[in-house]
Design an enzyme around this catalytic site. Structure first.
Site, mmCIF file in Angstrom:
data_model
loop_
_atom_site.group_PDB
_atom_site.id
_atom_site.type_symbol
_atom_site.label_atom_id
_atom_site.label_comp_id
_atom_site.label_asym_id
_atom_site.label_seq_id
_atom_site.Cartn_x
_atom_site.Cartn_y
_atom_site.Cartn_z
ATOM 1 N N ASP A 1 -37.388 -21.104 -0.048
ATOM 2 C CA ASP A 1 -36.893 -21.588 1.240
ATOM 3 C C ASP A 1 -36.335 -23.003 1.117
ATOM 4 O O ASP A 1 -36.617 -23.733 0.154
ATOM 5 C CB ASP A 1 -38.062 -21.549 2.240
ATOM 6 C CG ASP A 1 -37.612 -21.345 3.672
ATOM 7 O OD1 ASP A 1 -36.423 -21.561 3.960
ATOM 8 O OD2 ASP A 1 -38.464 -20.984 4.510
ATOM 9 N N ASP B 1 -33.581 -16.242 10.982
ATOM 10 C CA ASP B 1 -34.911 -16.252 11.590
ATOM 11 C C ASP B 1 -34.910 -15.495 12.912
ATOM 12 O O ASP B 1 -35.968 -15.265 13.498
ATOM 13 C CB ASP B 1 -35.384 -17.692 11.831
ATOM 14 C CG ASP B 1 -35.988 -18.290 10.571
ATOM 15 O OD1 ASP B 1 -36.317 -17.526 9.650
ATOM 16 O OD2 ASP B 1 -36.119 -19.528 10.509
HETATM 17 C C1 GLA Z 1 -38.193 -20.942 7.528
HETATM 18 C C2 GLA Z 1 -37.951 -19.498 7.171
HETATM 19 C C3 GLA Z 1 -39.001 -18.630 7.818
HETATM 20 C C4 GLA Z 1 -40.381 -19.078 7.394
HETATM 21 C C5 GLA Z 1 -40.562 -20.538 7.711
HETATM 22 C C6 GLA Z 1 -41.855 -21.062 7.132
HETATM 23 O O1 GLA Z 1 -37.912 -21.186 8.859
HETATM 24 O O2 GLA Z 1 -36.654 -19.093 7.541
HETATM 25 O O3 GLA Z 1 -38.785 -17.276 7.498
HETATM 26 O O4 GLA Z 1 -40.534 -18.842 6.024
HETATM 27 O O5 GLA Z 1 -39.516 -21.332 7.194
HETATM 28 O O6 GLA Z 1 -42.062 -22.381 7.406
#
Ligand code: GLA
Length: 734
Positions: A477, A547
């Site tokens: 990420d 997301d």
């Molecule tokens: C980002 C990712 C999510 C999750 C969060 C965790 O927003 O896109 O899917 O993994 O971080 O903090």
């Protein structure tokens, strides 16, 4: 596929259906762009460069050199010497002067495709592709420029990149290096780009191309949610099925700019490369700079043809590794299920329930390390939190494996929280401008990966976790943009290199990772889909798309994403309702069918969802196993777009032999007095008869129609009561 016509001084590059022509003119060896379009039989179309019109070439009319520079279709325009359109290359000498002009020196034709040092790029063997290397120079600067062009035997694209070498005695600075340029006539084009935001990635935007400069770009240090490293110029009348399309897509994940400039003469200069803002690369004598690759595409067959060419190129010549042609394990991710509130027991309860339903992998998301119980701390402290994971990570992984599930884990390697042991020990490891407090985002800073010791340290932390247990998947990420671009590791005149050095370091770390763990399934992610680009696809065969997991929001996001990228790359999960991003409630079935168009998985607490939803999971799992090969490998067609018609969405995949096809239809809002919808299918064989079956719908009997009928007369989709209803229709050749 590549020929040099010596007498005419013309290079002709041919793909199955297109030609690309470059000409050398005048005694000064200017490199001109002649033609890019439908495949030509003849090479001599050099009249298109209009050098027989005033102002003529400088060899004939040196009095109007400026005028010549300002309208000649340059293959790779350098700035500051007379071409007053925006250039592709800016060089500042040690003496502080800008200005360059390239002249042709020599060429080489290479079988296959050379790698681009340190960068992601498309690849192909000697039989699959061929490369033209044009060597040019500017003797005043002391600079050699290599223009690289590759054409593939099986797909209509030309890839381009540029390498610059300092052949002089003194250093100079590169302040702009584009990777590709197309100088051509503007034929009343529209411009298509992908625009977005967090949770709203890659929405398609189409607008009229006007005079002057129009561009899309990112200055966020990542390809971004907001704009996408893609630009297409299309005929006004172009549709999914017809019309001319010129497209560029950047195999890069950092700052970029894609631009179209319509000039006074109704020419258009289309270009793409690293964004010049805050970019300044010092080249010492003898050093080279390799610019990233641009994929260029032309078709006269509309947007579906563009899409399928990109899909084919990326599936066969960009994505690598164990999973490139394989079904991915169906995963369940605990982010939306638990956020930070989990422990071994909770994860095992999810895994246990999941394993009984046919789910194949548990992914432990953010919150398993350091003191990470909120998003306010601990990034950089990649040690397992044994208060949460009692018995340690290996115990948890072994227990999950015993339940028959694989195990995956989340990292955010590029970041550091101010409240972390790492930052307390090394405050100078974060990007910052000395004396100015760096801006926090999600209460975190960006690590200065341009420093080798920082990248090495983080790599070791990540790798040692992976070495400690049977971990088969990583979600990598990246949750904030790069700002306060300053490094304590670089001298003053190299601070302009940081953003690109940062990207090179990320690529290097991911390369090390997939070399050390060749069976690992890597999924990139950036606050959802802020780094969904061809650069990342070189390292990970899939990327988290957004997301926003709401099935209806996903229609537009997945439409834009799938316009360029194969369905096999689109991270898509079924999540719980009301949806966490927008609060909408949609049928579980619809969530399943929309996620089926991507990598497919779950993002919910399977121990707590309604029983009737849980019961549907084995059915969805079966659909995935039945159709994923087709979805992953098939040709993709856009049948209808909810973002345009505001009523329904529809897409179709067809296998290579045209023996099988799958249609997904989503009725968004239901209306009273509603009749069936007629949709025209695509990509089938006219002569073949297909059995059309509405999957899992017993009330609609399968029927047989010819491909000809289905494509010309169409198929009726009966009305459904209720909003957000989806249907799957399977076609098999009889
Ligand atoms: C980002 C990712 C999510 C999750 C969060 C965790 O927003 O896109 O899917 O993994 O971080 O903090």
């Amino acid at each position: 596929m590549i020929t040099y016509h010596e007498q005419e001084r013309i290079f002709k590059l041919d793909t199955p259906n297109t030609s690309y022509l470059i000409g050398i003119v005048d005694e000064e060896n200017f490199i001109g762009h002649i033609y890019y379009g439908k495949r030509l039989k003849d090479a001599d179309v050099s009249y298109l460069m209009r050098t027989e019109e005033a102002p003529f070439v400088p060899g004939r009319n040196n009095r109007e050199r400026c005028a010549f520079y300002d309208c000649f279709p340059f293959e790779y325009p350098a700035g500051g010497t007379g071409d007053c359109r925006e250039s592709c290359l800016s060089v500042r000498s040690a003496g502080g002067h800008a200005g360059a002009m390239l002249s042709y020196v020599s060429y080489e034709i290479l079988e296959g495709k050379p790698e681009l040092a340190g960068l992601p790029a498309t690849f192909g063997t000697a039989g699959e592709c061929i490369t033209l290397k044009l060597l040019c120079e500017d003797r005043h600067v002391g600079m050699q420029v290599e223009l690289l062009y590759t054409v593939f035997q099986d797909v209509d694209v030309v890839t381009r990149s540029v390498k610059i070498t300092n052949t002089g005695k003194e250093h100079f600075y590169l302040t702009k290096v584009c990777s590709a340029c197309l100088d051509m006539d503007n034929r009343d084009y529209d411009m298509i780009s992908l625009h977005g935001s967090w949770g709203r990635e890659r929405h398609i935007q189409r607008k009229t191309l006007g005079y002057g400069i129009q561009n899309v770009s990112s200055l966020r240090g990542e390809s971004s949610h907001q704009d996408h490293p893609f630009l297409a110029l299309v005929e006004k009348s172009a549709t999914q099925e017809n019309g001319e399309v010129y497209a560029m897509n950047f195999v890069y994940s950092g700052n970029f700019r894609a631009q179209a400039e319509v000039t006074q003469f109704d020419y258009v200069r289309m270009s793409m490369g690293i964004h010049p803002e805050n970019f300044c690369w010092k080249l010492e004598a003898g050093e080279s700079f390799q610019a990233p690759e641009v994929v260029m595409l032309y078709t006269d067959k509309g947007l579906d043809a563009m899409t399928n060419a990109f899909h084919k190129l990326y599936r066969k010549h960009l994505i690598r590794g164990e999973y490139r042609n394989k079904k991915r394990p169906i995963l369940i991710n605990n982010w939306e299920a638990t956020y930070f509130a989990f422990d071994t027991e909770k994860l095992l309860s999810i895994a246990k329930e999941a394993s009984g339903l046919g789910i194949e992998m548990l992914v432990m998301d953010d919150g398993w390390f350091g003191k990470r119980n909120t998003d306010e701390c601990a990034l950089g402290d990649w040690q397992v939190n044994e208060e949460k994971l009692k018995g340690g990570l290996k115990y948890l992984v072994d227990e999950v494996n015993k339940l028959g599930l694989k195990f995956g884990i989340w990292f955010e390697p590029e970041m550091v929280s101010p409240d972390s042991d790492l930052y307390r020990a090394h405050p100078d490891w974060a990007l910052a401008i000395p004396g100015r407090p760096a801006a926090q985002a999600r209460q975190q800073y960006v690590l200065d990966l341009s420093r080798k010791e920082v990248a090495d340290y983080i790599y070791e932390m990540v790798a040692s976790v992976l070495r400690s247990a049977n971990i088969e998947y990583v979600k990598w990420d990246m949750n904030r943009p790069l700002t306060d671009i300053g490094s304590y590791g670089l001298p003053a005149d190299r601070q302009g290199e940081i953003c690109h050095r940062f990207m090179l370091a990320v690529y290097e770390m991911q390369n090390r990772l997939i070399k050390e763990f060749p069976y690992l399934l890597l999924e990139n992610c950036s606050s959802g889909g802020a780094r969904f680009d061809p650069g990342m696809l070189y390292y990970s065969p899939q990327i988290w798309c957004s997301d926003d997991t709401d099935a209806i929001e996903r229609l537009e996001i997945q439409e834009g994403t799938a316009m360029l990228y194969p369905l096999s790359t689109m991270g898509a999960h079924v999540s719980d309702c009301p949806n966490h991003a927008i609060g909408r409630v949609t049928p579980f079935e619809t969530r399943g069918l929309v996620a089926l168009a991507g990598t497919f998985g779950y993002e919910l607490d399977v121990t707590r969802i309604p029983e009737e939803d849980r019961k549907m999971i084995p059915e969805q799992v079966a659909l995935y196993h039945q159709y994923n090969d087709l979805i992953r490998e098939g040709d993709y067609y856009r049948i209808a777009s909810y973002s345009q018609n505001h009523k329904f969405d529809c897409w179709q995949v067809v296998d290579e032999d045209k023996k099988e096809s799958l249609v997904t239809f989503v009725q968004v809002m239901c209306r009273a007095n509603f009749k069936s919808r007629r949709i025209l299918l695509k990509g089938l064989s006219e002569e073949t008869r297909y059995e059309v079956c509405f999957v899992n719908e017993t009330k609609i009997q399968p029927k047989v129609y010819s491909g000809d009928t289905l494509m010309k007369a169409g198929l009726l989709i009966p009305e459904q009561q209720g909003d957000f209803r989806a249907r799957l229709i399977h076609l098999t050749a009889k």
